[in-house]
Write an enzyme that holds these catalytic residues in place. Structure first.
Site, PDB file in Angstrom:
ATOM      1  N   CYS A   1      -3.216   4.906  10.337  1.00 38.02           N
ATOM      2  CA  CYS A   1      -4.499   5.608  10.133  1.00 38.02           C
ATOM      3  C   CYS A   1      -5.408   5.542  11.363  1.00 38.02           C
ATOM      4  O   CYS A   1      -6.406   6.250  11.432  1.00 38.02           O
ATOM      5  CB  CYS A   1      -5.213   5.044   8.923  1.00 38.02           C
ATOM      6  SG  CYS A   1      -4.204   5.116   7.446  1.00 38.02           S
TER       7      CYS A   1
ATOM      8  N   HIS B   1     -12.491   7.332   9.303  1.00 40.03           N
ATOM      9  CA  HIS B   1     -11.280   7.525   8.508  1.00 40.03           C
ATOM     10  C   HIS B   1     -11.630   7.626   7.018  1.00 40.03           C
ATOM     11  O   HIS B   1     -12.328   6.764   6.461  1.00 40.03           O
ATOM     12  CB  HIS B   1     -10.331   6.357   8.784  1.00 40.03           C
ATOM     13  CG  HIS B   1      -9.122   6.369   7.921  1.00 40.03           C
ATOM     14  ND1 HIS B   1      -8.396   7.509   7.683  1.00 40.03           N
ATOM     15  CD2 HIS B   1      -8.512   5.370   7.213  1.00 40.03           C
ATOM     16  CE1 HIS B   1      -7.389   7.221   6.882  1.00 40.03           C
ATOM     17  NE2 HIS B   1      -7.441   5.933   6.581  1.00 40.03           N
TER      18      HIS B   1
ATOM     19  N   ASN C   1      -6.739  10.471   1.363  1.00 43.18           N
ATOM     20  CA  ASN C   1      -6.515   9.768   2.637  1.00 43.18           C
ATOM     21  C   ASN C   1      -5.304  10.399   3.340  1.00 43.18           C
ATOM     22  O   ASN C   1      -4.191  10.325   2.821  1.00 43.18           O
ATOM     23  CB  ASN C   1      -6.269   8.284   2.302  1.00 43.18           C
ATOM     24  CG  ASN C   1      -5.972   7.445   3.522  1.00 43.18           C
ATOM     25  OD1 ASN C   1      -5.679   7.970   4.594  1.00 43.18           O
ATOM     26  ND2 ASN C   1      -6.013   6.138   3.358  1.00 43.18           N
TER      27      ASN C   1
HETATM   28  O1  UT7 Z   1      -5.868   3.975   5.295  1.00 45.12           O
HETATM   29  C1  UT7 Z   1      -6.130   2.675   4.801  1.00 45.12           C
HETATM   30  C2  UT7 Z   1      -5.800   2.768   3.418  1.00 45.12           C
HETATM   31  N1  UT7 Z   1      -6.179   1.918   2.400  1.00 45.12           N
HETATM   32  C3  UT7 Z   1      -7.390   1.715   1.917  1.00 45.12           C
HETATM   33  O2  UT7 Z   1      -8.396   2.059   2.398  1.00 45.12           O
HETATM   34  C4  UT7 Z   1      -7.391   1.006   0.604  1.00 45.12           C
HETATM   35  C5  UT7 Z   1      -8.544   0.094   0.436  1.00 45.12           C
HETATM   36  N2  UT7 Z   1      -8.595  -0.399  -0.938  1.00 45.12           N
HETATM   37  C6  UT7 Z   1      -9.076   0.333  -1.942  1.00 45.12           C
HETATM   38  O3  UT7 Z   1      -9.534   1.433  -1.744  1.00 45.12           O
HETATM   39  C7  UT7 Z   1      -9.055  -0.269  -3.328  1.00 45.12           C
HETATM   40  O4  UT7 Z   1      -8.584  -1.598  -3.269  1.00 45.12           O
HETATM   41  C8  UT7 Z   1      -8.195   0.549  -4.315  1.00 45.12           C
HETATM   42  C9  UT7 Z   1      -8.881   1.872  -4.620  1.00 45.12           C
HETATM   43  C10 UT7 Z   1      -6.810   0.784  -3.762  1.00 45.12           C
HETATM   44  C11 UT7 Z   1      -8.056  -0.194  -5.639  1.00 45.12           C
HETATM   45  O5  UT7 Z   1      -9.309  -0.514  -6.172  1.00 45.12           O
HETATM   46  P1  UT7 Z   1      -9.575  -1.967  -6.742  1.00 45.12           P
HETATM   47  O6  UT7 Z   1     -10.962  -1.964  -7.269  1.00 45.12           O
HETATM   48  O7  UT7 Z   1      -9.248  -2.950  -5.688  1.00 45.12           O
HETATM   49  O8  UT7 Z   1      -8.577  -2.029  -7.976  1.00 45.12           O
HETATM   50  P2  UT7 Z   1      -7.416  -3.084  -8.284  1.00 45.12           P
HETATM   51  O9  UT7 Z   1      -6.254  -2.877  -7.393  1.00 45.12           O
HETATM   52  O10 UT7 Z   1      -8.016  -4.452  -8.384  1.00 45.12           O
HETATM   53  O11 UT7 Z   1      -7.013  -2.649  -9.748  1.00 45.12           O
HETATM   54  C12 UT7 Z   1      -7.906  -2.759 -10.846  1.00 45.12           C
HETATM   55  C13 UT7 Z   1      -7.223  -2.262 -12.099  1.00 45.12           C
HETATM   56  C14 UT7 Z   1      -5.855  -2.902 -12.344  1.00 45.12           C
HETATM   57  O12 UT7 Z   1      -5.739  -3.099 -13.723  1.00 45.12           O
HETATM   58  P3  UT7 Z   1      -5.959  -4.555 -14.389  1.00 45.12           P
HETATM   59  O13 UT7 Z   1      -4.960  -5.447 -13.729  1.00 45.12           O
HETATM   60  O14 UT7 Z   1      -7.363  -4.926 -14.051  1.00 45.12           O
HETATM   61  O15 UT7 Z   1      -5.716  -4.317 -15.845  1.00 45.12           O
HETATM   62  C15 UT7 Z   1      -4.879  -1.828 -11.922  1.00 45.12           C
HETATM   63  O16 UT7 Z   1      -3.657  -1.918 -12.600  1.00 45.12           O
HETATM   64  O17 UT7 Z   1      -6.987  -0.845 -12.011  1.00 45.12           O
HETATM   65  C16 UT7 Z   1      -5.621  -0.568 -12.330  1.00 45.12           C
HETATM   66  N3  UT7 Z   1      -5.200   0.608 -11.567  1.00 45.12           N
HETATM   67  C17 UT7 Z   1      -5.337   1.867 -12.030  1.00 45.12           C
HETATM   68  N4  UT7 Z   1      -5.824   2.344 -13.176  1.00 45.12           N
HETATM   69  C18 UT7 Z   1      -5.846   3.675 -13.336  1.00 45.12           C
HETATM   70  C19 UT7 Z   1      -4.664   0.660 -10.327  1.00 45.12           C
HETATM   71  N5  UT7 Z   1      -4.446   1.932  -9.965  1.00 45.12           N
HETATM   72  C20 UT7 Z   1      -4.871   2.696 -10.996  1.00 45.12           C
HETATM   73  C21 UT7 Z   1      -4.917   4.081 -11.219  1.00 45.12           C
HETATM   74  N6  UT7 Z   1      -5.406   4.533 -12.394  1.00 45.12           N
HETATM   75  N7  UT7 Z   1      -4.499   4.980 -10.287  1.00 45.12           N
END
Ligand code: UT7
Length: 321
Positions: free
Chosen positions: A111, A248, A278
């Site tokens: 990225c 980005h 992204n």
């Molecule tokens: O180019 C660089 C690229 N990367 C980034 O910039 C990523 C940076 N990180 C982020 O943007 C965030 O960490 C994410 C958007 C990827 C995730 O957000 P989060 O608040 O860190 O969520 P999490 O991974 O802690 O997941 C929270 C919950 C989980 O469920 P439980 O365990 O709390 O029951 C996941 O299973 O959300 C669930 N989950 C979803 N639910 C619905 C994960 N993906 C999804 C989804 N739809 N697509």
């Protein structure tokens, strides 16, 4: 001598996929995706190749710059998802454009790739070796996603952007920063094809993008503001003097955190992640083309471009338009 961006272009695949569309094939929802990332829809390649998308973006940039393909001396393409391992995307592009006098090579800095490619072009121009360079950034990331992993596949999109960079006495890139931290690379990774010569016993399945979202999030909000401050200082400006910050487009919450840490209003951070997701190396040049064609850039404006991501890697450049 400075490197001035004198033309921009972009291209997105025809198929737009909304969060609601994804919720029909995955256990996810518009509410979850929008509230965690700001993304509402993304474009996914169905028929298009990355070479075609990048060529379309490049043709638009060349037209705006008033430069013929034969005048180009170098093409640098930033991507991690070229159509082929060989030849490189930049060589395919050289053929498509008829840029017969240009040398061509690819850069993979994920990225941050567009920033690294732009900074490489700047170094060539400063050295006096070239005067007219095409720099592209683009991806078809949808082919590298595990479409059963809802935590990653909903975040990414496909598309390409391009800029023409020219040697200029007055305006252009004034300060750049780049960095890498390979020791933390495992938080965002994707294995290449594995060795299958007759002496190996490799039976592992295909690999897709793996991301530890929370670790990448922490890295981004800590590193990007520092990189921007260092590049702005190198350019001889104060943060308050910057007109626009094009960073980005990974997640609206990361962009809001960067704006807060810098003490700069979100009005100076245009975004298009809502409709693009992204696009890794494509994200900054596509956004730049978007603001340029909307008439938001004026001669002499001070602009920050910044990228961050896998590697880990990060880069920021400050330029006058
Ligand atoms: O180019 C660089 C690229 N990367 C980034 O910039 C990523 C940076 N990180 C982020 O943007 C965030 O960490 C994410 C958007 C990827 C995730 O957000 P989060 O608040 O860190 O969520 P999490 O991974 O802690 O997941 C929270 C919950 C989980 O469920 P439980 O365990 O709390 O029951 C996941 O299973 O959300 C669930 N989950 C979803 N639910 C619905 C994960 N993906 C999804 C989804 N739809 N697509």
């Amino acid at each position: 001598m400075k490197s001035r961006i004198c033309g921009t272009g972009s291209a997105l695949p025809g198929k737009e996929v909304t969060n609601d569309d994804l919720s029909k094939v995955l256990e996810t929802s518009d509410e979850w995706i929008k509230s965690r990332t700001g993304i509402c829809s993304r474009h996914l390649a169905v028929e298009e190749t990355l070479t075609e998308l990048t060529a379309e973006a490049a043709e638009k940039a060349l037209q705006q710059a008033g430069i013929r393909p034969e005048e180009l001396e170098l093409i640098i393409s930033a991507t991690l998802s070229a159509d082929k391992i060989l030849p490189s995307l930049s060589c395919e592009l050289q053929r498509e454009l008829g840029a017969v006098n240009a040398a061509a090579f690819d850069i993979n800095a994920a990225c941050s790739g567009f920033l690294f490619a732009l900074q490489t072009a700047d170094a060539y121009i400063k050295s006096g070796q070239y005067q007219k360079i095409l720099v592209t950034g683009g991806e078809i990331l949808s082919k590298l996603m595990d479409w059963n992993d809802r935590s990653t596949c909903v975040l990414f999109g496909d598309g390409a952007g391009a800029v023409v960079v020219k040697a200029d006495e007055t305006d252009g890139i004034l300060g750049s920063i780049q960095g890498s931290d390979g020791a933390r690379g495992d938080v965002l990774s994707c294995e290449n094809r594995r060795n299958n010569n007759p002496y190996t016993a490799n039976e592992k399945a295909l690999s897709y993008v793996y991301m530890n979202g929370q670790e990448v999030y922490k890295f981004a909000v800590r590193t990007v503001p520092k990189a921007i401050c260092a590049a702005v200082e190198k350019a001889g400006f104060q943060i308050e003097e910057i007109d626009l910050f094009l960073i980005h487009q990974a997640n609206i919450r990361i962009i809001e955190a960067v704006s807060k840490r810098l003490g700069v209003s979100m009005d100076k951070f245009p975004t298009n992640l809502q409709k693009c997701g992204n696009i890794s190396a494509g994200s900054v040049p596509i956004l730049l083309d978007y603001v340029n064609r909307k008439g938001m850039l004026h001669k002499g404006d001070k602009i920050v471009l910044a990228g961050f991501g896998a590697g880990l890697s990060w880069g920021a450049s400050v330029l006058t338009w």
